[in-house]
Design a protein around this motif. Sequence first.
Motif, short mmCIF file in Angstrom:
data_model
loop_
_atom_site.label_atom_id
_atom_site.label_comp_id
_atom_site.label_asym_id
_atom_site.label_seq_id
_atom_site.Cartn_x
_atom_site.Cartn_y
_atom_site.Cartn_z
N ARG A 63 0.82 -1.21 0.00
CA ARG A 63 0.00 0.00 0.00
C ARG A 63 0.85 1.26 0.00
O ARG A 63 1.93 1.30 0.60
N ASN A 64 0.37 2.28 -0.66
CA ASN A 64 1.02 3.59 -0.64
C ASN A 64 0.42 4.37 0.52
O ASN A 64 -0.77 4.68 0.52
N PRO A 65 1.23 4.73 1.54
CA PRO A 65 0.68 5.46 2.69
C PRO A 65 0.13 6.83 2.33
O PRO A 65 -0.68 7.40 3.08
N GLY A 66 0.60 7.39 1.21
CA GLY A 66 0.07 8.67 0.77
C GLY A 66 0.66 9.88 1.44
O GLY A 66 0.15 10.99 1.30
N THR A 67 1.75 9.71 2.19
CA THR A 67 2.33 10.81 2.95
C THR A 67 3.66 11.30 2.40
O THR A 67 4.09 12.41 2.73
N GLY A 68 4.36 10.48 1.62
CA GLY A 68 5.70 10.82 1.17
C GLY A 68 6.77 10.57 2.21
O GLY A 68 7.94 10.88 1.98
N GLU A 69 6.39 10.03 3.37
CA GLU A 69 7.38 9.69 4.40
C GLU A 69 8.26 8.54 3.90
O GLU A 69 7.86 7.78 3.03
N PRO A 70 9.46 8.38 4.47
CA PRO A 70 10.31 7.25 4.08
C PRO A 70 9.57 5.93 4.28
O PRO A 70 8.89 5.73 5.29
N LEU A 71 9.72 5.04 3.32
CA LEU A 71 9.00 3.77 3.36
C LEU A 71 9.32 2.99 4.63
O LEU A 71 8.43 2.38 5.24
N ALA A 72 10.57 3.01 5.04
CA ALA A 72 10.99 2.18 6.18
C ALA A 72 10.44 2.69 7.50
O ALA A 72 10.06 1.90 8.37
N THR A 73 10.36 4.01 7.68
CA THR A 73 10.08 4.57 9.00
C THR A 73 8.75 5.31 9.10
O THR A 73 8.37 5.74 10.18
#
Length: 537
Positions: free
Chosen positions: A497-507
């Motif tokens: 899923r794409n969280p939709g936030t642009g935050e780093p995928l890992a954290t």
Amino acid sequence: MTLLSRIFGVRPALRHRVRVRRDVEIPAADGVRLLATHYYPAGQRRPPLVLLRSPYGRGNALDRLPALLAERGYQVLYQSLRGTAGSRGRFDGFVIDPADGDGTLSWLRAQPWFGDELATWGASYLGFAQWELAARDIPEWKIALIQDAPSSFAEGFMYPGGAFATGSALGWVQLVDRMFSSGTGMARQVLGMVGAERRLSRATLALPLQEADRALTGHTVTWYRDWVRYGPADPYWASTDHRANVGRMPPMVHLQGGWYDFFLPGMLADHAALVAAGRQVRLLVGPWSHGRGLYTRQGMADALTMLDAALLGRPAPTGVRLFVTGAGRWIDVPAWPPAHEPAPWFLHAGGGLSRTPQEGDAEPSRYRYDPADPTPTIGGTQVGLSAGAKDNRAIEARADVLTFTTTPLTGDVEAVGPVRVQLHARSTNPHADYYARLCDVDARGRSVNVCDGVVRLHEPGDVRAVEIALWPMAHRFRRGHRIRLQVSGGAHPRFGRNPGTGEPLATGTSLRPSQHEIFHDHRHPSALWLPLTSGAS
């Protein structure tokens, strides 16, 4: 005919009694001790040798292949890579230490029973290891037989279309962890995965995603965390990219894949590179998911014929052999892709799909994507038992999935080659995935997946032209059936899923839903492009 020959559906030209030496120690170039099992036909002097390098253990169901090859008069060295099945050192995911290959080749050349003719064989990781072996010149190497494995790991497996392959990555973490922790064979581990499916499903939703390893296994898996931490363009992946080794591959290569294998696009790219490098390449693609084609009669017979051609001087099959799903038949073509005409099928308002574009203005089709309830997937190119052609009607009934469908076909439509979709899309969130799946709908309304693809976007824009490369195909849509295209914001967990936030995928720990519009008016002709073959309508 022996039991092994009956299992594989092949008849050996001569039946040899097989001798086995177990736990043979081989020094890697850095002194690490690797273990192997040596199979050889009794009474044969320095016969050709087939090398298999594996992280999946020995003394399990995979031993059937070395035994079959030895029955046919070949030696087999079945080696466990470092950190696995008694071999010393540390296992590092898909990063293979070059000292293993260097040491193994030096050791082989010093053995009095090695006859200076070498083949390599293996599926998945065992195929990937063959591409790593080509980092050095090996004059004894006559043929590589590779099933379901690309030369490059990041783009071909871990980040297809830029989206992280969460389910595939964690499914492999689970498989490897269960093997290493229990010490049992691969076959029992695959069966054990069925009972662990619920735990895997929960782990794919872990936040932050780098903690999914602990949720799944109870401990940290360093190489998994590297996969999540480093995007596909990061230098980290250079150690898993062996595309530059194509010029040192042996003169003959046998490639075997499946239409429902997650490695297929990368393997077809390797096929093109090998042909361009002047290698004699045989390509076989069947109706299989990952790892399922190796032990079929068609797959085994084709590979053995190529092996005998390379090492015994017998005639070799040429060209490309493809299974056409929907038609249930094999075809032989001179090259991949075969001659075809890319033909558009245009999306229409109200869920239509037609060879003619929408006329005039039309309201866009809309859906809402919520990563807290990610659009699921079924079948296709997933890891494990759920892969393959499945009924998609439950997925298509969801409010976050759009479908565009033709009227019943008046004649058969056969398409063989690359598939793409262009969408004109607008989102309230620049961080968005667009997923497209092609389905065949029969007269009863059963919608079965043929191929799919995804792309992950980050750049802002108003109405964006979105290009999605789907998995390649060879399929016949029969008269009376309908062609259907699904469009949605994801296919979890195959494409995480794409969280939709642009935050780093890992954290990243936040989730942000988004609204989407798919345009299909005369100014925005969204379309599916199918590779129609000669005679198709």
